[in-house]
Design a protein around this motif. Structure first.
Motif, PDB file in Angstrom:
ATOM      1  N   MET A  88       0.697  -1.228   0.062  1.00 23.94           N
ATOM      2  CA  MET A  88      -0.030  -0.107   0.003  1.00 23.94           C
ATOM      3  C   MET A  88       0.883   1.186  -0.162  1.00 23.94           C
ATOM      4  O   MET A  88       0.491   2.239  -0.635  1.00 23.94           O
ATOM      5  CB  MET A  88      -1.190   0.061   1.213  1.00 23.94           C
ATOM      6  CG  MET A  88      -1.809   1.184   1.190  1.00 23.94           C
ATOM      7  SD  MET A  88      -3.241   1.202   2.666  1.00 23.94           S
ATOM      8  CE  MET A  88      -2.023   1.551   4.012  1.00 23.94           C
ATOM      9  N   CYS A  89       1.821   1.198   0.897  1.00 22.26           N
ATOM     10  CA  CYS A  89       2.790   2.413   0.686  1.00 22.26           C
ATOM     11  C   CYS A  89       3.582   2.597  -0.344  1.00 22.26           C
ATOM     12  O   CYS A  89       3.528   3.688  -0.842  1.00 22.26           O
ATOM     13  CB  CYS A  89       3.997   2.152   1.934  1.00 22.26           C
ATOM     14  SG  CYS A  89       3.220   2.509   3.525  1.00 22.26           S
ATOM     15  N   MET A  90       3.822   1.644  -1.029  1.00 27.20           N
ATOM     16  CA  MET A  90       4.392   1.746  -2.469  1.00 27.20           C
ATOM     17  C   MET A  90       3.367   2.451  -3.590  1.00 27.20           C
ATOM     18  O   MET A  90       3.877   3.038  -4.358  1.00 27.20           O
ATOM     19  CB  MET A  90       4.814   0.337  -3.104  1.00 27.20           C
ATOM     20  CG  MET A  90       6.008   0.549  -4.345  1.00 27.20           C
ATOM     21  SD  MET A  90       7.330   1.595  -3.814  1.00 27.20           S
ATOM     22  CE  MET A  90       7.914   1.961  -5.508  1.00 27.20           C
ATOM     23  N   LYS A  91       2.242   1.911  -3.369  1.00 23.84           N
ATOM     24  CA  LYS A  91       0.966   2.552  -4.252  1.00 23.84           C
ATOM     25  C   LYS A  91       1.144   3.989  -3.927  1.00 23.84           C
ATOM     26  O   LYS A  91       0.884   4.911  -4.929  1.00 23.84           O
ATOM     27  CB  LYS A  91      -0.111   1.768  -4.216  1.00 23.84           C
ATOM     28  CG  LYS A  91      -0.057   0.345  -4.628  1.00 23.84           C
ATOM     29  CD  LYS A  91      -1.399  -0.318  -4.545  1.00 23.84           C
ATOM     30  CE  LYS A  91      -1.528  -1.529  -5.142  1.00 23.84           C
ATOM     31  NZ  LYS A  91      -2.732  -2.439  -5.097  1.00 23.84           N
ATOM     32  N   LEU A  92       1.021   4.438  -2.714  1.00 26.33           N
ATOM     33  CA  LEU A  92       0.993   5.934  -2.437  1.00 26.33           C
ATOM     34  C   LEU A  92       2.149   6.476  -2.781  1.00 26.33           C
ATOM     35  O   LEU A  92       2.413   7.881  -3.345  1.00 26.33           O
ATOM     36  CB  LEU A  92       1.048   6.005  -0.899  1.00 26.33           C
ATOM     37  CG  LEU A  92      -0.479   5.443  -0.389  1.00 26.33           C
ATOM     38  CD1 LEU A  92      -0.460   5.414   1.298  1.00 26.33           C
ATOM     39  CD2 LEU A  92      -1.766   6.472  -0.638  1.00 26.33           C
ATOM     40  N   TYR A  93       3.375   5.889  -2.847  1.00 27.04           N
ATOM     41  CA  TYR A  93       4.683   6.481  -3.278  1.00 27.04           C
ATOM     42  C   TYR A  93       4.709   6.736  -4.738  1.00 27.04           C
ATOM     43  O   TYR A  93       4.896   7.759  -5.198  1.00 27.04           O
ATOM     44  CB  TYR A  93       5.828   5.403  -2.996  1.00 27.04           C
ATOM     45  CG  TYR A  93       7.083   5.965  -3.468  1.00 27.04           C
ATOM     46  CD1 TYR A  93       8.130   6.706  -2.511  1.00 27.04           C
ATOM     47  CD2 TYR A  93       7.656   5.615  -4.714  1.00 27.04           C
ATOM     48  CE1 TYR A  93       9.171   7.252  -2.933  1.00 27.04           C
ATOM     49  CE2 TYR A  93       8.829   6.104  -5.206  1.00 27.04           C
ATOM     50  CZ  TYR A  93       9.499   6.870  -4.410  1.00 27.04           C
ATOM     51  OH  TYR A  93      10.879   7.266  -4.915  1.00 27.04           O
ATOM     52  N   GLU A  94       4.073   5.723  -5.378  1.00 30.77           N
ATOM     53  CA  GLU A  94       3.970   5.782  -7.080  1.00 30.77           C
ATOM     54  C   GLU A  94       2.914   7.060  -7.152  1.00 30.77           C
ATOM     55  O   GLU A  94       2.987   7.768  -8.340  1.00 30.77           O
ATOM     56  CB  GLU A  94       3.396   4.700  -7.576  1.00 30.77           C
ATOM     57  CG  GLU A  94       4.526   3.520  -7.268  1.00 30.77           C
ATOM     58  CD  GLU A  94       3.817   2.150  -7.938  1.00 30.77           C
ATOM     59  OE1 GLU A  94       2.708   2.177  -8.063  1.00 30.77           O
ATOM     60  OE2 GLU A  94       4.689   1.415  -8.224  1.00 30.77           O
ATOM     61  N   SER A  95       2.071   7.801  -6.166  1.00 25.64           N
ATOM     62  CA  SER A  95       1.272   8.592  -6.674  1.00 25.64           C
ATOM     63  C   SER A  95       1.699  10.016  -5.786  1.00 25.64           C
ATOM     64  O   SER A  95       0.862  11.029  -5.714  1.00 25.64           O
ATOM     65  CB  SER A  95      -0.257   8.353  -5.908  1.00 25.64           C
ATOM     66  OG  SER A  95      -0.706   7.283  -6.802  1.00 25.64           O
ATOM     67  N   GLY A  96       3.134   9.952  -5.558  1.00 26.38           N
ATOM     68  CA  GLY A  96       3.623  11.297  -4.942  1.00 26.38           C
ATOM     69  C   GLY A  96       3.728  11.246  -3.646  1.00 26.38           C
ATOM     70  O   GLY A  96       4.390  12.583  -3.175  1.00 26.38           O
ATOM     71  N   VAL A  97       3.470  10.526  -2.693  1.00 24.08           N
ATOM     72  CA  VAL A  97       3.271  10.650  -1.437  1.00 24.08           C
ATOM     73  C   VAL A  97       4.944  10.151  -0.895  1.00 24.08           C
ATOM     74  O   VAL A  97       5.479   9.237  -1.340  1.00 24.08           O
ATOM     75  CB  VAL A  97       2.617   9.509  -0.507  1.00 24.08           C
ATOM     76  CG1 VAL A  97       2.781   9.706   0.831  1.00 24.08           C
ATOM     77  CG2 VAL A  97       1.166   9.643  -0.987  1.00 24.08           C
ATOM     78  N   ARG A  98       5.536  11.210   0.015  1.00 23.51           N
ATOM     79  CA  ARG A  98       6.807  11.113   0.390  1.00 23.51           C
ATOM     80  C   ARG A  98       7.140  11.010   1.904  1.00 23.51           C
ATOM     81  O   ARG A  98       8.202  11.031   2.365  1.00 23.51           O
ATOM     82  CB  ARG A  98       7.733  12.093  -0.347  1.00 23.51           C
ATOM     83  CG  ARG A  98       7.964  12.028  -1.785  1.00 23.51           C
ATOM     84  CD  ARG A  98       8.651  10.638  -2.208  1.00 23.51           C
ATOM     85  NE  ARG A  98       8.785  10.479  -3.524  1.00 23.51           N
ATOM     86  CZ  ARG A  98       8.096   9.738  -4.397  1.00 23.51           C
ATOM     87  NH1 ARG A  98       6.966   9.395  -3.798  1.00 23.51           N
ATOM     88  NH2 ARG A  98       8.453   9.787  -5.580  1.00 23.51           N
ATOM     89  N   HIS A  99       5.846  10.949   2.802  1.00 22.75           N
ATOM     90  CA  HIS A  99       6.179  10.995   4.115  1.00 22.75           C
ATOM     91  C   HIS A  99       4.854  10.070   4.577  1.00 22.75           C
ATOM     92  O   HIS A  99       3.893  10.179   4.393  1.00 22.75           O
ATOM     93  CB  HIS A  99       5.979  12.608   4.575  1.00 22.75           C
ATOM     94  CG  HIS A  99       5.910  12.398   6.377  1.00 22.75           C
ATOM     95  ND1 HIS A  99       5.655  13.630   7.088  1.00 22.75           N
ATOM     96  CD2 HIS A  99       6.236  11.626   7.089  1.00 22.75           C
ATOM     97  CE1 HIS A  99       5.749  13.262   8.151  1.00 22.75           C
ATOM     98  NE2 HIS A  99       6.242  11.951   8.514  1.00 22.75           N
ATOM     99  N   PHE A 100       5.431   9.165   5.543  1.00 18.79           N
ATOM    100  CA  PHE A 100       4.619   8.059   6.069  1.00 18.79           C
ATOM    101  C   PHE A 100       4.523   8.368   7.584  1.00 18.79           C
ATOM    102  O   PHE A 100       5.767   8.039   7.919  1.00 18.79           O
ATOM    103  CB  PHE A 100       4.930   6.851   5.488  1.00 18.79           C
ATOM    104  CG  PHE A 100       4.798   6.737   4.180  1.00 18.79           C
ATOM    105  CD1 PHE A 100       3.719   6.170   3.439  1.00 18.79           C
ATOM    106  CD2 PHE A 100       5.944   6.879   3.222  1.00 18.79           C
ATOM    107  CE1 PHE A 100       3.512   6.120   1.946  1.00 18.79           C
ATOM    108  CE2 PHE A 100       5.721   6.855   1.976  1.00 18.79           C
ATOM    109  CZ  PHE A 100       4.641   6.427   1.259  1.00 18.79           C
TER     110      PHE A 100
END
Length: 311
Positions: free
Chosen positions: A264-276
Motif C-alpha cells: 500500500m505504501c508503494m502505491k502511495l509512493y507512486e502517487s507522489g507521497v513522500r512522508h509516512f
C-alpha cells in the motif's frame, strides 16, 4: 487525480523505491517497567532511520498524562529525535490543558498533536468539559496563542464516524488548518484510494497544508479489526481473507502484515507521497521492514548520544 499511477511497468514491486521518503512514528506511553524497556528498544531500533519526528499518545480521559509527559520528554532529551506530545480536549478545563502545553514548552517540546480526543467509554459521544475546549480547532488556536508550537491534527480518509457527511468532515479539517495547524496526519486506512481521494478533496477545498498518511501494519488481527470498527475504517474483503487463520501463526502473520502495508505504501509512493507516519504499537520490526522495502535505510546517527543515556 486520485488514480494510482504505476511507475514500475512490470518491474519488481519495490524496484523504484528510491529511499527519498520521510518517516515518523507513533508510540504509546508504557505502563510497566517491562513495557518501558520494550519501548526504548523500539526507539533505539527505529532511530537510525532518521525519523522526522515521533509522537506519544495521550489516554482518552487524560489517564496517561504523566506517563505521556515523561515519555516524550525523555525522547526529546535523550535522543536526537524531535518528539511530539499528543494533547486532547477530554476531561480537562482550558486552563488545565494550557498549563500542560506550557509545561511542554518549558521542557523543550515544540510539537503538539492536537486532538479532540475520544470519550473514556467506547460508544459514548464526546461531551466537552464544562470549562474545556469544544474541539481540536479551538485547541489548536489556543495552543498557537500560548507559544509558536508546530501543530499536527487528525484527518480521516473514510470520514470521522461522528461526522454528518464527508463535506462536514472536510470543513472541520479546513477549520483546524485555518486555526494554525501545520499538517494533518490521517487515521489509518487499508485502501490507498481512500487517502488519495482525501488528498484531492483537500486540495480542491483550498487546504494547502501537508496531509500525511497514517499507516498501521495489521500484525494483530483481532486488535486491528477492533480499531477499525471504532474509527470507521473499512478492511477490504481480500485483506480479511489474507489475515484469516493466522492467529496461531505469529511469524507468518508478521510477514503478511508487512507485505500488505508495504504494498500500500508503494502505491502511495507512486502517487507522489513522500512522508509516512507509522502507528508502531511500540514494536519496531514491521515498521523497519516496510521502511527498508521503500528504500529508507539507516541514516547518519549519533549512537554515542543514545549510548550515553542508556538507550
Amino acid at each position: 487525480m486520485n488514480s494510482l499511477s504505476p511507475m514500475r511497468q512490470g518491474a519488481p514491486a519495490f524496484a523504484h523505491a528510491a529511499g527519498d521518503i520521510e518517516v515518523s512514528f507513533e508510540f504509546f506511553p508504557p505502563k510497566t517497567d517491562k513495557m518501558d524497556a520494550a519501548l526504548w528498544e523500539t526507539v533505539q531500533n527505529l532511530a537510525p532511520l532518521g525519523p522526522r519526528f515521533v509522537s506519544v499518545t495521550y489516554g482518552a480521559d487524560g489517564s496517561t498524562r504523566e506517563r505521556t509527559h515523561a515519555t516524550v520528554t525523555r525522547i526529546a532529551h535523550e535522543t536526537p529525535i524531535p518528539a511530539a506530545a499528543h494533547l486532547t480536549c477530554v476531561g480537562a478545563s482550558k486552563r488545565e490543558v494550557l498549563e500542560i502545553a506550557q509545561s511542554y514548552w518549558a521542557a523543550g517540546i515544540r510539537h503538539i498533536v492536537a486532538l479532540r480526543g475520544d470519550p473514556p467509554q467506547a460508544g459514548q459521544r464526546f461531551t466537552p468539559h464544562p470549562q474545556g475546549f469544544a474541539n481540536a480547532t479551538a485547541l489548536t488556536a489556543a495552543l498557537k496563542a500560548v507559544a509558536p508550537f508546530e501543530i499536527s491534527v487528525a484527518a480521516y480518509p473514510e470520514c470521522h464516524p461522528e461526522s454528518l457527511s464527508i463535506q462536514a468532515d472536510l470543513d472541520n479539517l479546513k477549520a483546524k488548518i485555518d486555526a494554525g495547524a501545520d499538517r494533518a496526519i490521517t487515521q489509518f486506512f487499508f485502501s490507498p484510494e481512500a487517502f488519495l481521494r482525501l488528498r484531492d478533496r483537500a486540495a480542491a477545498a483550498g487546504i494547502n497544508a501537508e496531509i500525511v498518511p497514517g499507516i498501521l501494519p495489521a500484525a494483530n488481527v483481532a486488535q486491528t479489526r477492533k480499531f477499525a470498527a471504532q474509527c470507521g475504517t473499512a478492511i477490504p474483503p481480500w485483506m480479511n481473507r489474507l489475515l484469516e487463520g493466522l492467529d496461531e501463526h505469529p511469524e507468518t502473520r508478521q510477514i503478511v502484515a508487512a507485505t500488505i502495508a508495504a504494498e500500500m505504501c508503494m502505491k502511495l509512493y507512486e502517487s507522489g507521497v513522500r512522508h509516512f507516519h507509522f502507528y508502531t504499537l511500540n514494536r519496531a520490526a514491521l515498521c523497519h521492514a516496510i521502511c527498508h522495502l521503500l528504500g529508507k535505510t539507516p541514516a547518519a546517527y549519533t549512537p554515542e548520544l543514545a549510548g550515553a543515556t542508556g538507550m
